[in-house]
Design a protein around this motif. Structure first.
Motif, PDB file in Angstrom:
ATOM      1  N   GLU A 129       0.808  -1.224   0.000  1.00  0.00           N
ATOM      2  CA  GLU A 129       0.000   0.000   0.000  1.00  0.00           C
ATOM      3  C   GLU A 129       0.840   1.273   0.000  1.00  0.00           C
ATOM      4  O   GLU A 129       0.295   2.376  -0.097  1.00  0.00           O
ATOM      5  CB  GLU A 129      -0.924   0.003   1.221  1.00  0.00           C
ATOM      6  CG  GLU A 129      -1.938  -1.136   1.260  1.00  0.00           C
ATOM      7  CD  GLU A 129      -2.996  -1.004   0.187  1.00  0.00           C
ATOM      8  OE1 GLU A 129      -3.226   0.126  -0.294  1.00  0.00           O
ATOM      9  OE2 GLU A 129      -3.607  -2.033  -0.178  1.00  0.00           O
ATOM     10  N   GLY A 130       2.167   1.127   0.135  1.00  0.00           N
ATOM     11  CA  GLY A 130       3.024   2.310   0.168  1.00  0.00           C
ATOM     12  C   GLY A 130       3.033   3.025   1.499  1.00  0.00           C
ATOM     13  O   GLY A 130       3.432   4.196   1.589  1.00  0.00           O
ATOM     14  N   TRP A 131       2.597   2.346   2.561  1.00  0.00           N
ATOM     15  CA  TRP A 131       2.569   2.955   3.889  1.00  0.00           C
ATOM     16  C   TRP A 131       3.961   2.999   4.519  1.00  0.00           C
ATOM     17  O   TRP A 131       4.199   3.820   5.413  1.00  0.00           O
ATOM     18  CB  TRP A 131       1.636   2.174   4.820  1.00  0.00           C
ATOM     19  CG  TRP A 131       0.210   2.140   4.386  1.00  0.00           C
ATOM     20  CD1 TRP A 131      -0.424   3.060   3.580  1.00  0.00           C
ATOM     21  CD2 TRP A 131      -0.765   1.152   4.716  1.00  0.00           C
ATOM     22  NE1 TRP A 131      -1.729   2.704   3.404  1.00  0.00           N
ATOM     23  CE2 TRP A 131      -1.979   1.543   4.089  1.00  0.00           C
ATOM     24  CE3 TRP A 131      -0.757  -0.003   5.488  1.00  0.00           C
ATOM     25  CZ2 TRP A 131      -3.137   0.791   4.206  1.00  0.00           C
ATOM     26  CZ3 TRP A 131      -1.923  -0.749   5.618  1.00  0.00           C
ATOM     27  CH2 TRP A 131      -3.098  -0.359   4.986  1.00  0.00           C
ATOM     28  N   ILE A 132       4.841   2.115   4.101  1.00  0.00           N
ATOM     29  CA  ILE A 132       6.179   2.044   4.690  1.00  0.00           C
ATOM     30  C   ILE A 132       7.127   2.862   3.823  1.00  0.00           C
ATOM     31  O   ILE A 132       7.463   2.482   2.698  1.00  0.00           O
ATOM     32  CB  ILE A 132       6.664   0.583   4.805  1.00  0.00           C
ATOM     33  CG1 ILE A 132       5.692  -0.223   5.666  1.00  0.00           C
ATOM     34  CG2 ILE A 132       8.072   0.528   5.389  1.00  0.00           C
ATOM     35  CD1 ILE A 132       5.998  -1.704   5.725  1.00  0.00           C
ATOM     36  N   THR A 133       7.529   3.984   4.324  1.00  0.00           N
ATOM     37  CA  THR A 133       8.416   4.895   3.595  1.00  0.00           C
ATOM     38  C   THR A 133       9.566   5.330   4.494  1.00  0.00           C
ATOM     39  O   THR A 133       9.519   5.184   5.712  1.00  0.00           O
ATOM     40  CB  THR A 133       7.636   6.145   3.128  1.00  0.00           C
ATOM     41  OG1 THR A 133       7.069   6.793   4.273  1.00  0.00           O
ATOM     42  CG2 THR A 133       6.535   5.766   2.141  1.00  0.00           C
ATOM     43  N   ALA A 134      10.604   5.841   3.869  1.00  0.00           N
ATOM     44  CA  ALA A 134      11.769   6.306   4.626  1.00  0.00           C
ATOM     45  C   ALA A 134      11.391   7.525   5.458  1.00  0.00           C
ATOM     46  O   ALA A 134      10.678   8.416   4.990  1.00  0.00           O
ATOM     47  CB  ALA A 134      12.905   6.647   3.666  1.00  0.00           C
ATOM     48  N   LYS A 135      11.897   7.543   6.685  1.00  0.00           N
ATOM     49  CA  LYS A 135      11.632   8.668   7.592  1.00  0.00           C
ATOM     50  C   LYS A 135      12.969   9.173   8.138  1.00  0.00           C
ATOM     51  O   LYS A 135      13.624   8.504   8.933  1.00  0.00           O
ATOM     52  CB  LYS A 135      10.706   8.239   8.732  1.00  0.00           C
ATOM     53  CG  LYS A 135       9.294   7.873   8.279  1.00  0.00           C
ATOM     54  CD  LYS A 135       8.426   7.452   9.440  1.00  0.00           C
ATOM     55  CE  LYS A 135       6.983   7.220   9.002  1.00  0.00           C
ATOM     56  NZ  LYS A 135       6.863   6.171   7.970  1.00  0.00           N
ATOM     57  N   GLN A 136      13.344  10.341   7.692  1.00  0.00           N
ATOM     58  CA  GLN A 136      14.586  10.955   8.162  1.00  0.00           C
ATOM     59  C   GLN A 136      14.415  11.431   9.612  1.00  0.00           C
ATOM     60  O   GLN A 136      13.329  11.877   9.998  1.00  0.00           O
ATOM     61  CB  GLN A 136      14.937  12.156   7.277  1.00  0.00           C
ATOM     62  CG  GLN A 136      15.306  11.805   5.847  1.00  0.00           C
ATOM     63  CD  GLN A 136      16.753  11.389   5.716  1.00  0.00           C
ATOM     64  OE1 GLN A 136      17.545  11.525   6.656  1.00  0.00           O
ATOM     65  NE2 GLN A 136      17.118  10.862   4.559  1.00  0.00           N
ATOM     66  N   PRO A 137      15.478  11.353  10.416  1.00  0.00           N
ATOM     67  CA  PRO A 137      15.394  11.906  11.777  1.00  0.00           C
ATOM     68  C   PRO A 137      15.186  13.419  11.736  1.00  0.00           C
ATOM     69  O   PRO A 137      15.596  14.081  10.784  1.00  0.00           O
ATOM     70  CB  PRO A 137      16.751  11.541  12.387  1.00  0.00           C
ATOM     71  CG  PRO A 137      17.657  11.288  11.224  1.00  0.00           C
ATOM     72  CD  PRO A 137      16.790  10.749  10.129  1.00  0.00           C
ATOM     73  N   LEU A 138      14.544  13.938  12.749  1.00  0.00           N
ATOM     74  CA  LEU A 138      14.224  15.367  12.775  1.00  0.00           C
ATOM     75  C   LEU A 138      15.460  16.233  12.922  1.00  0.00           C
ATOM     76  O   LEU A 138      15.480  17.390  12.491  1.00  0.00           O
ATOM     77  CB  LEU A 138      13.240  15.657  13.924  1.00  0.00           C
ATOM     78  CG  LEU A 138      11.875  14.975  13.802  1.00  0.00           C
ATOM     79  CD1 LEU A 138      11.018  15.261  15.038  1.00  0.00           C
ATOM     80  CD2 LEU A 138      11.160  15.429  12.532  1.00  0.00           C
ATOM     81  N   HIS A 139      16.507  15.695  13.564  1.00  0.00           N
ATOM     82  CA  HIS A 139      17.748  16.471  13.719  1.00  0.00           C
ATOM     83  C   HIS A 139      18.918  15.506  13.790  1.00  0.00           C
ATOM     84  O   HIS A 139      18.756  14.306  14.022  1.00  0.00           O
ATOM     85  CB  HIS A 139      17.695  17.325  14.995  1.00  0.00           C
ATOM     86  CG  HIS A 139      17.691  16.496  16.255  1.00  0.00           C
ATOM     87  ND1 HIS A 139      18.842  16.150  16.929  1.00  0.00           N
ATOM     88  CD2 HIS A 139      16.663  15.932  16.961  1.00  0.00           C
ATOM     89  CE1 HIS A 139      18.530  15.412  17.984  1.00  0.00           C
ATOM     90  NE2 HIS A 139      17.213  15.270  18.034  1.00  0.00           N
ATOM     91  N   ARG A 140      20.120  16.022  13.559  1.00  0.00           N
ATOM     92  CA  ARG A 140      21.340  15.231  13.649  1.00  0.00           C
ATOM     93  C   ARG A 140      22.153  15.691  14.850  1.00  0.00           C
ATOM     94  O   ARG A 140      22.230  16.881  15.142  1.00  0.00           O
ATOM     95  CB  ARG A 140      22.174  15.369  12.370  1.00  0.00           C
ATOM     96  CG  ARG A 140      21.569  14.663  11.154  1.00  0.00           C
ATOM     97  CD  ARG A 140      21.616  13.160  11.297  1.00  0.00           C
ATOM     98  NE  ARG A 140      21.020  12.455  10.161  1.00  0.00           N
ATOM     99  CZ  ARG A 140      20.883  11.147  10.102  1.00  0.00           C
ATOM    100  NH1 ARG A 140      21.295  10.395  11.127  1.00  0.00           N
ATOM    101  NH2 ARG A 140      20.309  10.574   9.062  1.00  0.00           N
ATOM    102  N   THR A 141      22.739  14.721  15.542  1.00  0.00           N
ATOM    103  CA  THR A 141      23.464  15.026  16.777  1.00  0.00           C
ATOM    104  C   THR A 141      24.920  15.412  16.546  1.00  0.00           C
ATOM    105  O   THR A 141      25.562  15.957  17.440  1.00  0.00           O
ATOM    106  CB  THR A 141      23.452  13.800  17.708  1.00  0.00           C
ATOM    107  OG1 THR A 141      24.176  12.726  17.079  1.00  0.00           O
ATOM    108  CG2 THR A 141      22.033  13.358  18.011  1.00  0.00           C
ATOM    109  N   GLY A 142      25.435  15.098  15.356  1.00  0.00           N
ATOM    110  CA  GLY A 142      26.852  15.335  15.103  1.00  0.00           C
ATOM    111  C   GLY A 142      27.738  14.191  15.562  1.00  0.00           C
ATOM    112  O   GLY A 142      28.951  14.227  15.382  1.00  0.00           O
TER     113      GLY A 142
END
Length: 495
Positions: free
Chosen positions: A140-153
């Protein structure tokens, strides 16, 4: 619970599979997709019981496989499936399990053994429902890539891309760290790719999830063996933390059996790995793999790896297949020392054994056989096995095999596959890292904490707990990621 008498009114219906006689002619997956209404009906059998042992993931004497090790919210997503709320069921499933498409195919389902319905009836088809939820999510296309909201470095190295490594990488990336996964093989996946035949877990299924992780920001580097291709010191200078997920790859040997070094005796994992590489590289058109074609095959070992050897040997066209199981044949009912909710130690026929029976006319298992000698043709080649039946007894708390007099016989064999387990992780890297190990040769790291004797280095999966299940590896990878995140940032948002 929308159907309070579901388990009383609806009988268990096992998930459909391709016919064994037909599927052995190819390497396609043997799972079939049942109709959605059938899955929803099976989900209605879930009782929503007061104490759902299925999701407990706890330990009791005699077993470490009670309930789901990743604590899947089984009654919740069963109820959602029954109501037709598949997307919501997928969300609940992904809260606890990064890779239900793996466990839905290869997990032995301790959850079903602990299902409350299983006290006196057939358990809910939990494993099948789990698989159908995630596969519908992909369709169904429900599973998609989700980038993290921020990067910690912060940068983290995950060594090994098996189920523990992939789970750790997914979670650490979710927390915002830059994650690099190092895999010594030419493909990502560890034992998921090369230790399990494509008919059970297709490589495309593994690759589908790896591509998602890459879209989310995880970097994979194949053909890089830490400790050889790159030294430990070189790696450590580039990262802030390390999660070690190298598995338990040292196979148990039979050095005490005369003739153990004859040509024709192979480790099961070498056999499986070479076959899958050849299958993926050139569809078995070359001869750069161990072939069972036209051979009398004896698999020593009664576990899942042994069954995978049967699955592969059948498709090669073996002349005959026998599986030595040192244990007695199990009964249809639980014994008194194996009560619910322990994992049921009862008779069942695995898919590879069904295939062998369909092709050769009988179940390949031979019970209580202890190998006493490998027979040579005089030129260093294997021609047979001398074996005796044996009883298993406990002396001073240890298993001892007691040969039964006058049971010796010779089995014809020109290919023996050793599937008797693993003794622990490979030592070279551990020694290079200077890690403390246990008396069993595994990495010393306390369960729940996962910290090794080196600061900033965590261990998860089989290299810490010893040979175990894919679902336990996912569980430990997730938890080690949580502790690594806590080390890197002082707190954690990971479960």
């Amino acid at each position: 619970m929308g159907h309070p008498t579901g388990f009383m009114d609806i009988a268990r219906k096992n998930p459909p599979k391709r016919d064994p006689e037909e599927r052995v002619k190819d390497w396609g997956e043997y799972q079939l997709t049942p109709p959605e209404e059938e899955v929803e009906e099976q989900a209605a059998r879930c009782m929503d019981c007061g104490i759902p042992f299925c999701q407990a993931g706890t330990n009791m004497p005699g077993s470490d496989e009670i309930g789901c090790p990743v604590y899947n919210l089984i009654p919740e997503w069963n109820d959602l499936v029954y109501r037709g709320q598949w997307k919501e069921a997928l969300q609940r499933l992904h809260k606890t399990n990064n890779f239900p498409e793996f466990t839905g195919r290869v997990c032995p389902a301790p959850c079903e053994g602990s299902c409350t319905v299983a006290i006196d009836a057939e358990p809910v088809t939990i494993k099948s429902i789990e698989l159908q939820i995630v596969e519908k999510g992909f369709r169904e296309g429900w599973i998609t890539a989700k980038q993290p909201l921020h990067r910690t470095g912060k940068k983290v190295a995950v060594i090994g891309s098996g189920p523990a490594g992939l789970a750790a990488a997914a979670q650490l990336n979710r927390a915002g760290h830059e994650v690099i996964v190092y895999e010594k093989e030419d493909r990502v996946g560890g034992l998921l790719t090369y230790g399990i035949p494509d008919v059970k877990l297709p490589y495309e299924t593994v690759l589908r999830r790896v591509r998602l992780l890459e879209e989310e920001g995880v970097t994979f580097k194949t053909g890089v063996e830490i400790g050889t291709t790159m030294t430990w010191d070189e790696l450590r200078t580039h990262v802030d933390g390390v999660v070690l997920c190298t598995g338990a790859q040292v196979p148990r040997d039979v050095e005490d059996v005369p003739g153990h070094n004859l040509s024709g005796i192979e480790y099961a994992m070498n056999f499986l790995t070479q076959n899958t590489k050849a299958l993926l590289n050139h569809n078995l058109r070359n001869d750069d793999y161990i072939s069972a074609e036209g051979k009398h095959v004896v698999v020593i070992g009664g576990g899942d790896t042994g069954v995978d050897c049967i699955t592969t040997s059948v498709r090669h066209g073996a002349k005959s297949i026998t599986q030595f199981d040192i244990n007695t044949e199990k009964g249809e009912e639980r014994t008194e020392d194996n009560p619910w909710p322990l994992f049921p130690m009862t008779y069942k026929q695995e898919e590879g054994q069904k295939e062998a029976e369909a092709v050769y006319g009988e179940d390949p298992r031979a019970y209580q056989w202890l190998t006493t000698e490998f027979i040579s043709d005089g030129a260093g080649n294997l021609t047979g096995i001398k074996a005796m039946q044996a009883d298993t007894v406990y002396e001073d708390g240890k298993k001892v095999r007691k040969p039964i007099p006058e049971t010796e016989r010779v089995w014809e064999a020109d290919l023996v596959l050793l599937a008797i387990g693993f003794t622990g992780p490979e030592r070279d890297l551990l020694e290079q890292m200077g890690l403390t190990t246990t008396k069993h040769g595994t990495v010393s790291a306390e369960y729940g904490d996962y910290a090794t004797s080196r600061e900033g280095v965590f261990a998860a999966g089989d290299n810490r707990r010893g040979q175990s299940l894919v679902v336990w590896a996912i569980h430990e990878g997730r938890e080690a990621a949580r502790e690594c995140d806590r080390y890197l940032t002082g707190s954690t948002i990971l479960p």
